[in-house]
Design an enzyme around this catalytic site. Structure first.
Site, PDB file in Angstrom:
ATOM      1  N   LYS A 180       0.856  -1.188   0.000  1.00  0.00           N
ATOM      2  CA  LYS A 180       0.000   0.000   0.000  1.00  0.00           C
ATOM      3  C   LYS A 180       0.890   1.235   0.000  1.00  0.00           C
ATOM      4  O   LYS A 180       1.769   1.374   0.873  1.00  0.00           O
ATOM      5  CB  LYS A 180      -0.854  -0.020   1.259  1.00  0.00           C
ATOM      6  CG  LYS A 180      -2.292   0.390   1.070  1.00  0.00           C
ATOM      7  CD  LYS A 180      -2.983   0.251   2.418  1.00  0.00           C
ATOM      8  CE  LYS A 180      -4.437   0.505   2.305  1.00  0.00           C
ATOM      9  NZ  LYS A 180      -5.046   0.593   3.644  1.00  0.00           N
TER      10      LYS A 180
HETATM   11  C1  E4P Z   1      -8.452   1.385   3.519  1.00  0.00           C
HETATM   12  O1  E4P Z   1      -7.635   0.622   3.066  1.00  0.00           O
HETATM   13  C2  E4P Z   1      -8.360   2.001   4.847  1.00  0.00           C
HETATM   14  O2  E4P Z   1      -7.703   1.117   5.720  1.00  0.00           O
HETATM   15  C3  E4P Z   1      -9.693   2.302   5.494  1.00  0.00           C
HETATM   16  O3  E4P Z   1     -10.780   1.905   4.716  1.00  0.00           O
HETATM   17  C4  E4P Z   1      -9.789   3.643   6.132  1.00  0.00           C
HETATM   18  O4  E4P Z   1     -11.063   3.808   6.666  1.00  0.00           O
HETATM   19  P1  E4P Z   1     -11.410   4.861   7.797  1.00  0.00           P
HETATM   20  O5  E4P Z   1     -11.822   6.138   7.147  1.00  0.00           O
HETATM   21  O6  E4P Z   1     -12.575   4.230   8.521  1.00  0.00           O
HETATM   22  O7  E4P Z   1     -10.212   5.019   8.672  1.00  0.00           O
END
Ligand code: E4P
Length: 217
Positions: free
Chosen positions: A83
């Site tokens: 990522k």
């Molecule tokens: C995506 O890969 C992220 O980990 C995640 O969906 C972030 O979500 P949040 O806005 O609930 O922190």
């Protein structure tokens, strides 16, 4: 639509993997901090429990260090996806890592043109954060629809991974909008099974069956 779980909680992910419905996992530094435990050990265990893509995020902000971190994360398991953040260095790292055969998930996407750049960098996944857009009073699902249209116009193969999902309605609407995957918090995943008419209908069926005095086994 593929269902990913947005969590770094090893025990929880193992349990959810047993449903047979989990196609992958996404983690991020905040989720890792919340879960505790050793980062590398947790990732190895998660990658063993869930056979699909498991996103693990780099924390470096510069291109050369992102490459080192990404390559190191990829050594943990074949199903690790690197990522990288939606920044100039992040997309440069994405392009290089993808060329080396390491799949990447570009995270923190908040606009259709950012998604276009990620697709041009050859990303395997782009993660539009629809819940955070909704939190700011804008239309997160509209972004998924825009990205779908752009990717279809040019036949980009980058998969749209709807992220920052908050509700069951988000999952339904992401599927309707043509997201390839949605990454879902465990509580929302469990809620997907639920409907009050399912509960009431099952209760009535079982009550009537008991009245017959018969058994199947
Ligand atoms: C995506 O890969 C992220 O980990 C995640 O969906 C972030 O979500 P949040 O806005 O609930 O922190």
């Amino acid at each position: 639509m593929q269902i990913f779980i947005d969590s770094a909680e090893v025990k929880e992910l193992k349990a959810l993997a047993e449903t047979g419905l989990v196609d992958g996992v996404t983690t991020n530094p905040s989720l890792v901090a919340k879960a505790g435990g050793d980062f590398f050990e947790s990732l190895r265990t998660i990658c063993g429990a869930v056979k699909g893509p498991v996103s693990a995020e780099v924390v470096a902000q510069d291109y050369p260090t992102m490459l080192l971190e990404g390559r190191k994360l990829r050594q943990l398991a074949d199903n690790i996806v690197v990522k990288v953040p939606m920044t100039p260095d992040g997309l440069k790292a994405c392009k290089t890592l993808e060329e080396e055969g390491h799949p990447c998930n570009v995270t923190l996407c908040f606009s259709a043109v950012q998604a276009l750049l990620a697709a041009k960098a050859g990303a395997t996944f782009i993660s539009p954060f629809l819940g955070r857009i909704d939190d700011g009073g804008q239309d997160g699902m509209g972004l998924i629809r825009e990205i779908r249209a752009i990717f279809d116009n040019y036949d980009f193969q980058t998969q749209i991974l709807a992220a920052s999902i908050r509700t069951v309605g988000h999952v339904r609407d992401a599927a309707l909008a043509g997201a390839d995957c949605a990454t879902i918090p465990p509580a929302v995943f469990r809620a997907l099974y639920k409907h009050n008419l399912t509960d009431a209908g099952l209760e009535a069926f079982l009550k009537d069956w008991r009245g017959t005095g018969q058994s199947i086994l």
